[in-house]
Design an enzyme around this catalytic site. Sequence first.
Site, mmCIF file in Angstrom:
data_model
loop_
_atom_site.group_PDB
_atom_site.id
_atom_site.type_symbol
_atom_site.label_atom_id
_atom_site.label_comp_id
_atom_site.label_asym_id
_atom_site.label_seq_id
_atom_site.Cartn_x
_atom_site.Cartn_y
_atom_site.Cartn_z
ATOM 1 N N LYS A 109 0.818 -1.215 0.000
ATOM 2 C CA LYS A 109 0.000 0.000 0.000
ATOM 3 C C LYS A 109 0.851 1.265 0.000
ATOM 4 O O LYS A 109 0.327 2.367 0.041
ATOM 5 C CB LYS A 109 -0.939 0.009 1.222
ATOM 6 C CG LYS A 109 -1.909 -1.157 1.261
ATOM 7 C CD LYS A 109 -3.032 -0.924 2.255
ATOM 8 C CE LYS A 109 -2.790 -1.580 3.572
ATOM 9 N NZ LYS A 109 -3.912 -1.452 4.523
ATOM 10 N N LYS A 127 2.314 2.600 2.218
ATOM 11 C CA LYS A 127 1.995 3.412 3.396
ATOM 12 C C LYS A 127 3.127 3.251 4.395
ATOM 13 O O LYS A 127 3.500 2.135 4.767
ATOM 14 C CB LYS A 127 0.693 2.933 4.064
ATOM 15 C CG LYS A 127 -0.584 3.384 3.372
ATOM 16 C CD LYS A 127 -1.800 3.093 4.262
ATOM 17 C CE LYS A 127 -3.078 3.643 3.695
ATOM 18 N NZ LYS A 127 -4.220 3.429 4.626
HETATM 19 N N1 C2G Z 1 -12.286 4.766 7.558
HETATM 20 C C1 C2G Z 1 -13.485 5.457 7.727
HETATM 21 N N2 C2G Z 1 -13.468 6.803 7.764
HETATM 22 C C2 C2G Z 1 -12.296 7.489 7.669
HETATM 23 C C3 C2G Z 1 -11.080 6.790 7.521
HETATM 24 C C4 C2G Z 1 -11.096 5.408 7.468
HETATM 25 O O1 C2G Z 1 -14.566 4.838 7.818
HETATM 26 N N3 C2G Z 1 -12.324 8.851 7.715
HETATM 27 C C5 C2G Z 1 -12.340 3.301 7.488
HETATM 28 C C6 C2G Z 1 -11.833 2.765 6.160
HETATM 29 O O2 C2G Z 1 -12.880 2.809 5.181
HETATM 30 C C7 C2G Z 1 -11.437 1.343 6.521
HETATM 31 C C8 C2G Z 1 -10.959 1.490 7.976
HETATM 32 O O3 C2G Z 1 -11.484 2.743 8.467
HETATM 33 O O4 C2G Z 1 -12.581 0.478 6.493
HETATM 34 C C9 C2G Z 1 -9.444 1.499 8.097
HETATM 35 O O5 C2G Z 1 -8.956 2.527 7.256
HETATM 36 P P1 C2G Z 1 -7.396 2.461 6.829
HETATM 37 O O6 C2G Z 1 -6.571 2.283 8.025
HETATM 38 O O7 C2G Z 1 -7.144 3.592 5.862
HETATM 39 O O8 C2G Z 1 -7.374 1.077 6.019
HETATM 40 P P2 C2G Z 1 -6.925 0.837 4.513
HETATM 41 O O9 C2G Z 1 -5.569 1.374 4.275
HETATM 42 O O10 C2G Z 1 -8.056 1.249 3.660
HETATM 43 O O11 C2G Z 1 -6.718 -0.766 4.505
HETATM 44 O O12 C2G Z 1 -7.338 -5.199 3.049
HETATM 45 C C10 C2G Z 1 -7.969 -3.968 3.327
HETATM 46 C C11 C2G Z 1 -6.963 -2.912 3.668
HETATM 47 O O13 C2G Z 1 -6.060 -3.357 4.653
HETATM 48 C C12 C2G Z 1 -7.689 -1.657 4.129
#
Ligand code: C2G
Length: 137
Positions: free
Chosen positions: A45, A47
């Site tokens: 990712k 990240k």
């Molecule tokens: N999320 C949310 N609102 C935000 C930020 C994040 O609802 N303002 C939700 C995202 O949609 C996700 C969860 O919180 O369901 C975790 O977000 P992230 O840590 O950004 O996860 P991500 O990088 O999208 O990784 O296999 C799936 C991936 O690992 C998801």
Amino acid sequence: MKRVITYGTFDLIHYGHINLLKRAKELGDYLIVALSTDEFNWNEKRKKCYFTYEERMRLLEAIRYVDLVIPEENWEQKASDVRLYQVDTFVMGDDWQGKFDFLKEYCQVVYLPRTPEISTTQIKTDFGYLKSEDSRK
Ligand code: C2G
């Protein structure tokens, strides 16, 4: 016992994440969070987390909605996780809308509205962790 699972990085955990975890827990009795490892985050990712996996795990484990934290090490583990942990419902924010519909073969798949105004990237930018041009990527 209805078991729910969700996946993510959860770096610099914020109320958008909490909103997601709260609503995910409301869909069952037991919530598993598959937390992206540092290696998965960087290799898959691109990240670079502020907090390490250990630190992010400890933060998540302190949240009342979270019952178990497991590592997310690759994109392919979801179907086996759902079977291994006898999951009834898979939940993700709707930025992933449709991406995991293949799991409908194994469990209910629910996409929940994201909390629009907050993101880890924005926090990092606001605190100068990222130069502003980085956060537009
Ligand atoms: N999320 C949310 N609102 C935000 C930020 C994040 O609802 N303002 C939700 C995202 O949609 C996700 C969860 O919180 O369901 C975790 O977000 P992230 O840590 O950004 O996860 P991500 O990088 O999208 O990784 O296999 C799936 C991936 O690992 C998801």
